[in-house]
Design a protein around this motif. Structure first.
Motif, PDB file in Angstrom:
ATOM      1  N   LYS A 185       0.830  -1.217   0.000  1.00 38.02           N
ATOM      2  CA  LYS A 185       0.000   0.000   0.000  1.00 38.02           C
ATOM      3  C   LYS A 185       0.860   1.260   0.000  1.00 38.02           C
ATOM      4  O   LYS A 185       0.669   2.154  -0.821  1.00 38.02           O
ATOM      5  CB  LYS A 185      -0.915   0.028   1.243  1.00 38.02           C
ATOM      6  CG  LYS A 185      -1.779  -1.184   1.432  1.00 38.02           C
ATOM      7  CD  LYS A 185      -2.633  -1.079   2.681  1.00 38.02           C
ATOM      8  CE  LYS A 185      -1.858  -1.085   3.994  1.00 38.02           C
ATOM      9  NZ  LYS A 185      -1.193  -2.370   4.289  1.00 38.02           N
ATOM     10  N   SER A 186       1.792   1.324   0.957  1.00 37.85           N
ATOM     11  CA  SER A 186       2.629   2.529   1.075  1.00 37.85           C
ATOM     12  C   SER A 186       3.500   2.691  -0.159  1.00 37.85           C
ATOM     13  O   SER A 186       3.676   3.805  -0.665  1.00 37.85           O
ATOM     14  CB  SER A 186       3.526   2.444   2.313  1.00 37.85           C
ATOM     15  OG  SER A 186       2.743   2.450   3.470  1.00 37.85           O
ATOM     16  N   THR A 187       4.042   1.589  -0.642  1.00 38.28           N
ATOM     17  CA  THR A 187       4.906   1.648  -1.818  1.00 38.28           C
ATOM     18  C   THR A 187       4.141   2.253  -2.995  1.00 38.28           C
ATOM     19  O   THR A 187       4.633   3.157  -3.679  1.00 38.28           O
ATOM     20  CB  THR A 187       5.405   0.231  -2.181  1.00 38.28           C
ATOM     21  OG1 THR A 187       6.103  -0.299  -1.058  1.00 38.28           O
ATOM     22  CG2 THR A 187       6.322   0.254  -3.384  1.00 38.28           C
TER      23      THR A 187
ATOM     24  N   PHE B  21      -2.972  10.090   1.875  1.00 39.89           N
ATOM     25  CA  PHE B  21      -2.865   9.810   3.309  1.00 39.89           C
ATOM     26  C   PHE B  21      -2.281   8.413   3.498  1.00 39.89           C
ATOM     27  O   PHE B  21      -2.785   7.456   2.909  1.00 39.89           O
ATOM     28  CB  PHE B  21      -4.253   9.805   3.967  1.00 39.89           C
ATOM     29  CG  PHE B  21      -4.902  11.147   4.097  1.00 39.89           C
ATOM     30  CD1 PHE B  21      -4.680  11.937   5.220  1.00 39.89           C
ATOM     31  CD2 PHE B  21      -5.762  11.616   3.112  1.00 39.89           C
ATOM     32  CE1 PHE B  21      -5.308  13.167   5.355  1.00 39.89           C
ATOM     33  CE2 PHE B  21      -6.383  12.856   3.246  1.00 39.89           C
ATOM     34  CZ  PHE B  21      -6.156  13.634   4.369  1.00 39.89           C
ATOM     35  N   ASP B  22      -1.257   8.275   4.325  1.00 33.09           N
ATOM     36  CA  ASP B  22      -0.731   6.944   4.631  1.00 33.09           C
ATOM     37  C   ASP B  22      -0.956   6.632   6.108  1.00 33.09           C
ATOM     38  O   ASP B  22      -0.223   7.116   6.969  1.00 33.09           O
ATOM     39  CB  ASP B  22       0.758   6.848   4.289  1.00 33.09           C
ATOM     40  CG  ASP B  22       1.243   5.400   4.298  1.00 33.09           C
ATOM     41  OD1 ASP B  22       0.450   4.503   4.679  1.00 33.09           O
ATOM     42  OD2 ASP B  22       2.412   5.157   3.931  1.00 33.09           O
ATOM     43  N   GLU B  23      -1.964   5.830   6.397  1.00 25.63           N
ATOM     44  CA  GLU B  23      -2.313   5.410   7.759  1.00 25.63           C
ATOM     45  C   GLU B  23      -2.296   6.581   8.745  1.00 25.63           C
ATOM     46  O   GLU B  23      -1.625   6.509   9.786  1.00 25.63           O
ATOM     47  CB  GLU B  23      -1.338   4.320   8.244  1.00 25.63           C
ATOM     48  CG  GLU B  23      -1.178   3.189   7.236  1.00 25.63           C
ATOM     49  CD  GLU B  23      -1.605   1.836   7.762  1.00 25.63           C
ATOM     50  OE1 GLU B  23      -2.213   1.766   8.839  1.00 25.63           O
ATOM     51  OE2 GLU B  23      -1.351   0.848   7.054  1.00 25.63           O
ATOM     52  N   PRO B  24      -3.010   7.654   8.470  1.00 24.69           N
ATOM     53  CA  PRO B  24      -2.868   8.863   9.295  1.00 24.69           C
ATOM     54  C   PRO B  24      -3.401   8.705  10.712  1.00 24.69           C
ATOM     55  O   PRO B  24      -3.064   9.499  11.572  1.00 24.69           O
ATOM     56  CB  PRO B  24      -3.690   9.911   8.531  1.00 24.69           C
ATOM     57  CG  PRO B  24      -4.703   9.134   7.785  1.00 24.69           C
ATOM     58  CD  PRO B  24      -4.009   7.846   7.398  1.00 24.69           C
TER      59      PRO B  24
HETATM   60 MG    MG Z   1       2.486   1.055   4.939  1.00 27.09          MG
END
Ligand code: MG
Ligand code: ADP
Length: 351
Positions: free
Chosen positions: A42-44, A157-160
């Motif tokens: 996901k983050s990638t 947004f990354d896991e905010p």
């Molecule tokens: Mg991640």
């Protein structure tokens, strides 16, 4: 043409393909959530869209322009991370206006933009504080404010909410939803939490192992999961999925008479626990979790193939049952899903 378009996007770390050719289009104003277990990419993927990770294959287009190799600073996107990464010695106002000051934006314009963002985020009274004098939720709102003042084309947004406690997470989730309604900005939001995905998204993209398992409106994924993985990832407690070889009577219990080999899935709210023995499956209560509004009953059924199977039922009434009690179970009519041996959904009601 779509606003943001990913075409066969790939990422490798050494020999390992972590993003395996993603095709996805996102419309202007859409709120899209990438959800999946930790490590699925996901983050990638988000960082490739942001320009923080290099793209190894495929292309990314934003608003009709190929941005695949464009530096992050030129992409007109704003990212909010799990860690707020605020400047500790700067006030809230200075943190929020940092990018604008760097770009030499007019002071009056900055003041107006920061004021407006602070109003939206309920931060007006904290503009002169430094981050150490704020709660976690307020800090995260400052980080969101910093993104808002830049008026980006897309919010990332990354896991905010991951660093917030449960109550604050719920509150901030509602704020983010309200924010999206007010600003109407295109948003991509990454989380491992399917409740966040279900509540925030116009469209949920379920990722697993660098690939899209299914994309669709939240309730469409809930009602028509394309495979066993999505079926069990969306919804809590998760869908009961039983190998028909381990519990052959489940086939007749759901009314799926055909001798299909594979898996039958039933959501906990569709497993009905009855005292006595007139239900379709006999079993014994193993565990009861009373949540107040809901009661979860874990029942061990069948030993036909030498194995017991545990089914979870959820009811919105309380129970007098206790662990060890003999019960029987019925499956609500037409509430089941069928998956083949490979875990792919096959027409659930075709039987
Ligand atoms: Mg991640
Ligand atoms: P998620 O955000 O879904 O938890 P990530 O996108 O962070 O997953 O990671 C996807 C996969 O890529 C994981 O297997 C992770 O270990 C790997 N990975 C991430 N960053 C790097 C890196 N810099 N070097 C090597 N492998 C990485």
């Amino acid at each position: 043409m779509s606003y943001l378009q990913l075409k066969n996007v790939e990422k490798r770390y050494g020999d390992v393909r972590v993003i395996k050719g993603i095709d996805l289009t996102i419309e202007k104003g859409e709120f899209v959530v990438f959800v999946g277990p930790s490590g699925c990419g996901k983050s990638t993927l988000l960082r490739m869209i942001a320009g923080l990770n290099e793209v190894d294959g495929g292309s990314i287009e934003l608003d009709g322009r190929d941005i695949t190799s464009l530096p992050s600073s030129k992409r007109d996107l704003a990212m909010v991370f799990q860690s707020y990464a605020l400047y500790p010695h700067m006030t809230v106002a200075d943190n929020m206006s940092f990018a604008l000051r760097l770009a030499n934006v007019d002071k009056a314009v900055i003041k107006e933009k920061v004021g407006r963002a602070a109003e939206i985020l309920n931060l007006s009274q904290y503009l002169d504080r430094t981050p150490k004098d704020l709660s976690g939720g307020q800090r995260q709102r400052v980080a969101i404010g910093r993104a808002i003042v830049r008026a980006p084309k897309v919010f990332l947004f990354d896991e905010p909410l991951s660093n917030l406690d449960a109550a604050l997470r719920g509150e901030t989730r509602i704020e983010i939803a309200t924010l999206h309604r007010e600003l109407g900005a295109t948003t991509i939001y990454v989380t491992h939490d399917q409740v966040e995905a279900m509540t925030l998204a116009d469209r949920v993209v379920v990722l697993r192992d660098g690939e899209i398992e299914q994309a669709g409106a939240p309730l469409d994924l809930y009602d028509q999961p394309a495979n066993k993985f999505v079926a069990q990832f969306i919804g809590t407690p998760q869908m009961n999925v039983v190998d028909t070889a381990e519990l052959p009577t489940l086939r007749s219990a759901v009314g799926a008479a055909a001798a299909q080999q594979g898996f039958i899935g039933v959501r906990p709210e569709n497993v009905i626990v009855k005292p006595g023995s007139d239900g379709a499956l006999r079993g014994k209560v193993e565990l009861i979790e009373s949540l107040g509004s809901d009661t979860l009953i874990y029942t061990k059924v069948g030993a036909e193939a030498g194995k017991h199977v545990q089914l979870i039922s959820r009811q919105n009434t309380r129970t007098a049952l206790r662990p060890g009690d003999a019960v029987s179970l019925d499956i609500a009519p037409d509430s089941f899903h069928i998956f083949n041996r490979q875990g792919q959904a096959v027409a659930a009601h075709a039987q």
